[in-house]
Design a protein around this motif. Structure first.
Motif, PDB file in Angstrom:
ATOM      1  N   LEU A 154      48.635  18.865  54.057  1.00 43.94           N
ATOM      2  CA  LEU A 154      48.850  18.590  55.477  1.00 43.94           C
ATOM      3  C   LEU A 154      49.616  17.277  55.661  1.00 43.94           C
ATOM      4  N   LYS A 155      50.572  17.264  56.579  1.00 44.24           N
ATOM      5  CA  LYS A 155      51.304  16.041  56.908  1.00 44.24           C
ATOM      6  C   LYS A 155      50.325  15.012  57.462  1.00 44.24           C
ATOM      7  N   ILE A 156      50.608  13.742  57.152  1.00 48.21           N
ATOM      8  CA  ILE A 156      49.715  12.661  57.564  1.00 48.21           C
ATOM      9  C   ILE A 156      50.427  11.773  58.578  1.00 48.21           C
ATOM     10  N   PHE A 157      49.730  11.455  59.653  1.00 51.92           N
ATOM     11  CA  PHE A 157      50.237  10.549  60.676  1.00 51.92           C
ATOM     12  C   PHE A 157      49.267   9.377  60.784  1.00 51.92           C
ATOM     13  N   GLU A 158      49.420   8.451  59.862  1.00 55.87           N
ATOM     14  CA  GLU A 158      48.477   7.333  59.761  1.00 55.87           C
ATOM     15  C   GLU A 158      48.524   6.414  60.975  1.00 55.87           C
ATOM     16  N   ALA A 159      49.711   6.075  61.452  1.00 51.62           N
ATOM     17  CA  ALA A 159      49.811   5.151  62.588  1.00 51.62           C
ATOM     18  C   ALA A 159      49.107   5.714  63.824  1.00 51.62           C
ATOM     19  N   GLU A 160      49.307   6.987  64.087  1.00 54.35           N
ATOM     20  CA  GLU A 160      48.674   7.619  65.244  1.00 54.35           C
ATOM     21  C   GLU A 160      47.159   7.674  65.076  1.00 54.35           C
ATOM     22  N   TYR A 161      46.708   7.980  63.860  1.00 46.78           N
ATOM     23  CA  TYR A 161      45.284   8.007  63.553  1.00 46.78           C
ATOM     24  C   TYR A 161      44.672   6.629  63.812  1.00 46.78           C
ATOM     25  N   ARG A 162      45.278   5.614  63.221  1.00 43.37           N
ATOM     26  CA  ARG A 162      44.714   4.254  63.330  1.00 43.37           C
ATOM     27  C   ARG A 162      44.722   3.740  64.768  1.00 43.37           C
ATOM     28  N   GLN A 163      45.752   4.044  65.537  1.00 47.21           N
ATOM     29  CA  GLN A 163      45.801   3.609  66.934  1.00 47.21           C
ATOM     30  C   GLN A 163      44.684   4.268  67.743  1.00 47.21           C
ATOM     31  N   SER A 164      44.483   5.550  67.543  1.00 44.56           N
ATOM     32  CA  SER A 164      43.400   6.243  68.255  1.00 44.56           C
ATOM     33  C   SER A 164      42.041   5.729  67.811  1.00 44.56           C
ATOM     34  N   TRP A 165      41.902   5.436  66.529  1.00 39.23           N
ATOM     35  CA  TRP A 165      40.661   4.883  65.985  1.00 39.23           C
ATOM     36  C   TRP A 165      40.357   3.555  66.662  1.00 39.23           C
ATOM     37  N   GLU A 166      41.368   2.679  66.726  1.00 37.56           N
ATOM     38  CA  GLU A 166      41.186   1.367  67.371  1.00 37.56           C
ATOM     39  C   GLU A 166      40.864   1.505  68.856  1.00 37.56           C
ATOM     40  N   ASP A 167      41.567   2.390  69.534  1.00 39.77           N
ATOM     41  CA  ASP A 167      41.332   2.593  70.970  1.00 39.77           C
ATOM     42  C   ASP A 167      39.907   3.078  71.227  1.00 39.77           C
ATOM     43  N   ARG A 168      39.442   4.029  70.435  1.00 41.95           N
ATOM     44  CA  ARG A 168      38.095   4.559  70.631  1.00 41.95           C
ATOM     45  C   ARG A 168      37.044   3.528  70.278  1.00 41.95           C
ATOM     46  N   LEU A 169      37.294   2.751  69.238  1.00 40.82           N
ATOM     47  CA  LEU A 169      36.339   1.719  68.838  1.00 40.82           C
ATOM     48  C   LEU A 169      36.207   0.660  69.934  1.00 40.82           C
ATOM     49  N   ALA A 170      37.303   0.295  70.554  1.00 41.93           N
ATOM     50  CA  ALA A 170      37.262  -0.681  71.655  1.00 41.93           C
ATOM     51  C   ALA A 170      36.436  -0.136  72.817  1.00 41.93           C
ATOM     52  N   ILE A 171      36.635   1.136  73.135  1.00 41.17           N
ATOM     53  CA  ILE A 171      35.855   1.755  74.215  1.00 41.17           C
ATOM     54  C   ILE A 171      34.374   1.775  73.843  1.00 41.17           C
ATOM     55  N   TYR A 172      34.079   2.121  72.608  1.00 43.78           N
ATOM     56  CA  TYR A 172      32.691   2.180  72.142  1.00 43.78           C
ATOM     57  C   TYR A 172      32.013   0.824  72.287  1.00 43.78           C
ATOM     58  N   TRP A 173      32.641  -0.241  71.783  1.00 46.88           N
ATOM     59  CA  TRP A 173      32.009  -1.557  71.831  1.00 46.88           C
ATOM     60  C   TRP A 173      31.928  -2.108  73.246  1.00 46.88           C
ATOM     61  N   THR A 174      32.880  -1.742  74.087  1.00 48.74           N
ATOM     62  CA  THR A 174      32.806  -2.135  75.493  1.00 48.74           C
ATOM     63  C   THR A 174      31.590  -1.479  76.139  1.00 48.74           C
ATOM     64  N   GLN A 175      31.365  -0.207  75.839  1.00 52.13           N
ATOM     65  CA  GLN A 175      30.212   0.504  76.384  1.00 52.13           C
ATOM     66  C   GLN A 175      28.901  -0.086  75.867  1.00 52.13           C
ATOM     67  N   VAL A 176      28.850  -0.378  74.578  1.00 49.79           N
ATOM     68  CA  VAL A 176      27.651  -0.968  73.986  1.00 49.79           C
ATOM     69  C   VAL A 176      27.368  -2.327  74.613  1.00 49.79           C
ATOM     70  N   GLY A 177      28.410  -3.146  74.746  1.00 51.62           N
ATOM     71  CA  GLY A 177      28.231  -4.459  75.362  1.00 51.62           C
ATOM     72  C   GLY A 177      27.775  -4.333  76.800  1.00 51.62           C
ATOM     73  N   ASN A 178      28.319  -3.382  77.532  1.00 52.75           N
ATOM     74  CA  ASN A 178      27.920  -3.163  78.913  1.00 52.75           C
ATOM     75  C   ASN A 178      26.452  -2.755  78.987  1.00 52.75           C
ATOM     76  N   ASP A 179      26.036  -1.840  78.082  1.00 50.70           N
ATOM     77  CA  ASP A 179      24.656  -1.396  78.058  1.00 50.70           C
ATOM     78  C   ASP A 179      23.696  -2.541  77.699  1.00 50.70           C
ATOM     79  N   ASP A 180      24.103  -3.397  76.772  1.00 52.39           N
ATOM     80  CA  ASP A 180      23.251  -4.504  76.354  1.00 52.39           C
ATOM     81  C   ASP A 180      23.208  -5.616  77.396  1.00 52.39           C
ATOM     82  N   GLY A 181      24.298  -5.710  78.209  1.00 48.37           N
ATOM     83  CA  GLY A 181      24.372  -6.777  79.197  1.00 48.37           C
ATOM     84  C   GLY A 181      23.510  -6.474  80.352  1.00 48.37           C
TER      85      GLY A 181
END
Length: 182
Positions: A155-182
């Protein structure tokens, strides 16, 4: 200002207008046969299946519109290959799958539209990698695992797209966690 009102007259009470009726009937008949052809093409049937529809029309004493059927079949066949390319990429199936699809299509007399398949596959494979990145950001998989899986499948690999989506989702996750803890 003049308002016009068109009365709806039941068919049985309207004066006969044979030319208008025949024109409407021909339009409806063509639309019907185009829809039948589209369905046949969209399900991966060969254009030679037209003979079954022609026979069916003859048996029912219905005028068969070959041009409309063929036009519909061409549209359906294009959709068939587009959907196949999209689904294969969406499910992480390598574009080399076109080889098996082509052989199967040729064996049954189906027109092969490789360019359409590959265009759809190439458009969707990027989304496949973005979706994996989004999922993996909050799961136990990482890019090294996904790259290994992709190499095994061819399968063709699109690393840049994978990593950008990974970073975007991780930011959303930690924002949600911080909001819940706050």
């Amino acid at each position: 200002q003049i308002k016009t009102h068109i009365a709806i007259i039941p068919k049985e009470h309207a004066p006969a207008n044979r030319p208008a009726y025949e024109s409407g009937w021909l339009t409806g008949n063509s639309a019907y046969w185009q829809a039948v052809g589209t369905q046949a093409g969209n399900t991966g049937l060969a254009l030679s299946q037209i003979n079954l529809s022609r026979t069916d029309a003859s048996n029912k004493n219905i005028r068969f519109d070959e041009a409309a059927y063929t036009n519909g079949w061409n549209n359906g066949n294009r959709s068939y290959w587009q959907n196949a390319g999209f689904q294969d990429a969406h499910n992480g199936i390598p574009d080399s799958q076109i080889i098996a699809r082509t052989a199967a299509a040729k064996a049954t007399g189906v027109l092969v539209q490789k360019e359409i398949y590959l265009a759809a596959w190439n458009n969707e494979i990027v989304n496949y990698w973005k979706n994996l990145g989004t999922l993996d950001a909050v799961s136990s998989k990482d890019f090294a695992m996904r790259r290994s899986e992709a190499h095994q499948k061819g399968l063709k690999i699109f690393e840049a797209e994978y990593r950008q989506s990974w970073e975007d989702r991780l930011a959303i996750y930690w924002t949600q966690v911080g909001n819940d803890d706050g």
